[in-house]
Design an enzyme around this catalytic site. Structure first.
Site, mmCIF file in Angstrom:
data_model
loop_
_atom_site.group_PDB
_atom_site.id
_atom_site.type_symbol
_atom_site.label_atom_id
_atom_site.label_comp_id
_atom_site.label_asym_id
_atom_site.label_seq_id
_atom_site.Cartn_x
_atom_site.Cartn_y
_atom_site.Cartn_z
ATOM 1 N N ASP A 224 -0.570 9.185 1.080
ATOM 2 C CA ASP A 224 0.949 10.202 0.718
ATOM 3 C C ASP A 224 2.495 10.317 0.318
ATOM 4 O O ASP A 224 3.071 9.290 1.165
ATOM 5 C CB ASP A 224 0.815 11.483 2.033
ATOM 6 C CG ASP A 224 -0.590 11.182 2.502
ATOM 7 O OD1 ASP A 224 -1.812 10.577 2.374
ATOM 8 O OD2 ASP A 224 -0.748 11.819 3.732
ATOM 9 N N TRP B 44 0.646 -0.982 0.115
ATOM 10 C CA TRP B 44 0.161 0.165 -0.371
ATOM 11 C C TRP B 44 0.752 1.473 0.099
ATOM 12 O O TRP B 44 1.444 1.270 0.581
ATOM 13 C CB TRP B 44 -1.093 -0.354 0.924
ATOM 14 C CG TRP B 44 -1.330 0.745 1.669
ATOM 15 C CD1 TRP B 44 -1.009 2.021 2.198
ATOM 16 C CD2 TRP B 44 -3.376 1.217 0.934
ATOM 17 N NE1 TRP B 44 -1.511 3.140 1.962
ATOM 18 C CE2 TRP B 44 -3.292 2.782 1.599
ATOM 19 C CE3 TRP B 44 -3.888 1.144 0.389
ATOM 20 C CZ2 TRP B 44 -4.504 3.497 1.207
ATOM 21 C CZ3 TRP B 44 -4.917 1.800 0.457
ATOM 22 C CH2 TRP B 44 -5.105 2.861 0.498
HETATM 23 C C1 FRU Z 1 -4.065 12.460 4.838
HETATM 24 C C2 FRU Z 1 -3.423 11.630 5.205
HETATM 25 C C3 FRU Z 1 -2.348 12.383 6.581
HETATM 26 C C4 FRU Z 1 -1.654 11.585 7.479
HETATM 27 C C5 FRU Z 1 -1.150 9.908 6.668
HETATM 28 C C6 FRU Z 1 -2.009 8.607 7.530
HETATM 29 O O1 FRU Z 1 -3.891 11.073 3.461
HETATM 30 O O2 FRU Z 1 -4.521 11.551 6.684
HETATM 31 O O3 FRU Z 1 -3.277 13.190 7.469
HETATM 32 O O4 FRU Z 1 -0.861 12.091 8.063
HETATM 33 O O5 FRU Z 1 -2.560 9.399 5.423
HETATM 34 O O6 FRU Z 1 -1.071 7.956 6.125
#
Ligand code: FRU
Length: 515
Positions: free
Chosen positions: A68, A65
């Site tokens: 971000d 997976w």
């Molecule tokens: C955004 C988010 C961030 C967090 C991350 C966790 O897509 O929710 O705020 O750090 O993904 O995977």
């Protein structure tokens, strides 16, 4: 849950006096994640994925997976890009940081940079959430959120941590972690406090953090902190805050100079028709470093497609404002999960300003991936037209057309008898749309953007096995999309009732981005 439930007397007294006290985080035995275990797993299992939709020149993990992008930075002569990663399954799990480095077009895979292996970055479940990176004293520093969560989800806490590396490959977590905890303030939620973006200005380090207010419903906001050493941070101010329906939580702030202004990018979670949706906005303005307040104009959407979220913004050594996003979105279903992987990055983009509008163009380095190309010039098409050599599921397509007043036309991509992703432009309204109802597996629907009135439309389209990124009119708008057609749906078809004047069409094959 490893957070101490009972506070000592002094801490309790400090709290009752409204003094900020860091709650200790136990040194309870960490779970069994490690970067070595992650790398071993990836090299053993990477050949097991089905590659029918796997990108050939976009960044994705070998398997498992991805969400971000993180820590987009320049260090030791190359760009570094990290990403939220759970190697073991194609679904979200305790977050690691995957890592690649390169020149924005060609990338090399590097070992997993961070695994959640400390009480301050996992708890029972949670992980090394999103964050940024910066060079200091010849070392690459990562600043990331430790998301500490109990197994039943009843207790959550977010703190900021630091890791550093001399070679830009192996990272060591700081003995001072966590380096930053949520400030105790009436207008700051103690729950959501994540996704640090770090930069240097005037001899200080500055950190923007995603947050929300304590109201109900809450308002998304960005908090600003200042430090002289990346490890001791002081709260400066609420840098920017949502107004009205601009989001109840702002995630993943990005900050950089753009032209003669500054750009704050946020990823708000917004309630629409009773549903939570994830969007991305850019705010142009100026940061007053003495007050910590960012004065800005109205939000501008950064992307008009289906699949875009949580971008990273960075200032390249040559001054360019660069952006890479997640070419997915929490709101979409990601059919590639059944193939053993999920999630990929957008191509890197250059952001610039044109009369106060944020423009997005592909990073110029990407032209170095172009291989064999076919070009047609100055001709017109009518009805359904296919052109020899202009077809493919991986490639770059450039189109320059001059529609007549009130002319509509379509361009079908990834087309076959049964499938097509349909782009359309209507010169009477200026509306450009993408329709993916017949794009294969996955969700359908239409996305559109209204362009400034013009008798010319220029498209630059990047096709990879399951993505279509469309740049319009040299940066006026961009639409990032995932599609899941059959591999053999690779035709490109022009459709127009009336004769359509075409200045130029080119199609380039694109080389693999990984060695
Ligand atoms: C955004 C988010 C961030 C967090 C991350 C966790 O897509 O929710 O705020 O750090 O993904 O995977």
């Amino acid at each position: 849950m490893r957070l101490k439930k009972v506070l000592g007397l002094t801490a309790a007294l400090m709290l009752s006096l409204g003094v900020s006290a860091a709650q200790p985080i136990d040194a309870a035995p960490p779970p069994s994640f490690s970067v070595e275990r992650a790398d071993r797993f990836l090299s053993r299992h990477k050949t097991e994925i089905d590659s029918r939709w796997y990108p050939s020149y976009h960044v994705a993990a070998p398997c498992g997976w991805v969400n971000d992008p993180n820590g987009f930075a320049h260090f030791d002569g190359r760009f570094h890009l990290f990403y939220q990663h759970y190697p073991y399954e194609p679904k979200w799990g305790p977050m690691h940081w995957g890592h690649v480095a390169g020149d924005l077009a060609h990338w090399t895979r590097l070992p997993v940079a961070l695994a959640p292996d400390r009480a301050y970055d996992i708890g029972d479940t949670g992980g090394c959430f999103s964050g940024g990176a910066i060079e200091k004293d010849g070392k690459l520093y990562l600043i990331y959120t430790g998301h500490i969560e109990s197994a039943d989800g009843s207790s959550k806490r977010e703190v900021q941590n630091v890791a550093f590396s001399r070679d830009g490959v192996r990272f060591e977590k700081s003995a001072k972690n966590p380096v930053l905890e949520v400030p105790r303030r009436a207008d700051v939620s103690s729950v959501d406090f994540r996704d640090p973006k770090v930069w240097e200005h005037d001899g200080s380090y500055w950190l923007a953090l995603g947050s929300k207010t304590n109201d109900s419903p809450s308002l998304g906001q960005v908090l600003l902190f200042q430090s002289s050493d990346l490890e001791r941070w002081q709260f400066k101010n609420v840098m920017a805050r949502a107004r009205g329906d601009q989001g109840f939580m702002w995630e993943c702030p990005g900050f950089a100079s753009i032209g003669d202004r500054e750009l704050l990018i946020v990823s708000p979670i917004v309630k629409r028709d009773g549903r939570e949706v994830h969007v991305v906005n850019g705010l142009l303005g100026e940061l007053d470093y003495s007050t910590g307040v960012f004065k800005h104009g109205e939000p501008q959407p950064i992307d008009h497609g289906f699949d875009f979220y949580a971008p990273q913004l960075m200032q390249a050594p040559d001054g360019r404002c660069l952006l890479i996003g997640w070419l997915d979105n929490w709101d979409n279903e990601m059919p590639e999960k059944s193939d053993g992987w999920a999630g990929m990055m957008t191509l890197p983009r250059e952001l610039s300003l044109n009369n106060g509008k944020i423009m997005s163009t592909p990073a110029r380095e990407l032209e170095s991936l172009r291989r064999f190309g076919v070009t047609y010039e100055n001709f017109s098409i009518e009805k359904e037209t296919k052109l020899d050599g202009i077809r493919g599921s991986i490639g770059e397509l450039l189109i320059d057309v001059e529609p007549e007043p009130n002319q509509k036309f379509e361009i079908k991509l990834r087309a076959s008898k049964s499938e097509a992703t349909v782009l359309s432009y209507d010169n009477s309204t200026g509306i450009f749309a993408i329709d993916r109802d017949r794009s294969g597996k996955g969700p359908g629907g239409t996305r559109e953007v209204k362009l400034a009135p013009s008798d010319r439309l220029k498209l630059r389209i990047f096709l990879d096995r399951s993505s279509i990124e469309i740049f319009l009119n040299d940066g006026e708008a961009v639409l990032s999309n995932r599609v899941y057609p059959k591999a053999k749906s690779d035709e490109i078809v022009f459709v127009s009732e009336r004769a359509l004047k075409i200045n130029r069409v080119s199609f380039y094959k694109i080389a693999d981005a990984f060695e």
